[in-house]
Design an enzyme around this catalytic site. Structure first.
Site, mmCIF file in Angstrom:
data_model
loop_
_atom_site.group_PDB
_atom_site.id
_atom_site.type_symbol
_atom_site.label_atom_id
_atom_site.label_comp_id
_atom_site.label_asym_id
_atom_site.label_seq_id
_atom_site.Cartn_x
_atom_site.Cartn_y
_atom_site.Cartn_z
ATOM 1 C CE LYS A 181 -2.172 1.348 3.722
ATOM 2 N NZ LYS A 181 -3.117 1.424 4.854
ATOM 3 C CG ASP B 155 -7.401 3.747 2.222
ATOM 4 O OD1 ASP B 155 -8.296 3.416 1.400
ATOM 5 O OD2 ASP B 155 -7.301 4.892 2.676
#
Length: 218
Positions: free
Chosen positions: A120, A138
């Protein structure tokens, strides 16, 4: 959601916010990398409060490595998981100096080799700094992808892969930020604000909400 719906979905988000940006405060690629590492399980606001002073005193990898873990914790001790984050940040700074001349590398492999940097975080840096059409999934993007029917998936990686396949090319560079901001301010976790959502009619969510004081939308 079909291809026409996805195209209209992003066209409307673009119309509302033509040039979306991260809400993390930074001045250099290095500072963005550190801010994203610190933002795990923390709000952008809390990170910005901490980094305002941190980046003034330690603006680059050499200065931050020189702080060491104990001194760094003094700057970030109001952020969740600050002890482990301090350890990772200092180790990352040392590796940046050792392997990359203090600069942020431009490849996923090199980024994910840094302590505290997962897929991420690497996606955010690749997108924001290097303009790659990556999508960092997310909690907000995971929720929006599943709730709206845009890109349902059981894991963040599944949602990411589906988004990369289905988001029209013209929207891919900014899709990451449009979806995060949409999830943060409109398609909220506890009570989405469907009554002011620009894509509500395209969304497959069955529990659409009405304004406070009104009845639930059908």
């Amino acid at each position: 959601m079909n291809a026409a719906g996805r195209s209209e979905f992003f066209a409307r988000l673009r119309a509302a916010n033509p040039a979306p940006k991260t809400e993390l405060a930074y001045a250099t690629p290095f500072q963005l990398l550190i801010a994203v590492i610190l933002s795990a399980q923390a709000t952008d606001r809390s990170v910005n409060l901490a980094t305002r002073r941190l980046f003034a005193d330690a603006p680059d990898a050499a200065a931050m490595a020189a702080l060491g873990e104990e001194r760094l914790m003094d700057y970030i001790n109001r952020i969740g998981l600050y002890r482990s984050k301090a350890k990772n940040v200092v180790a990352t700074c040392c590796l940046l100096l050792e392997r990359h001349g203090g600069e942020v590398p431009a490849t996923r492999e090199a980024l994910e080799a840094l302590p505290g940097v997962g897929r991420k975080t690497a996606n955010v840096v690749l997108n924001v700094v290097f303009g790659e059409p990556t999508i960092a999934v997310d909690t907000h993007i995971f929720r929006v992808g599943n709730r709206t029917g845009l890109a349902p998936g059981k894991t963040p990686l599944a949602v990411e892969e589906k988004l990369l396949r289905c988001v029209p090319a013209e929207f891919r560079e900014h899709a990451h930020h449009w979806l995060i901001l949409h999830g943060r301010y409109i398609c909220k976790a506890r009570r989405p604000e469907c009554w002011r959502c620009p894509v509500a009619d395209l969304c497959s969510y069955r529990g659409k909400t009405a304004p406070p004081g009104g009845s639930e939308a059908s």
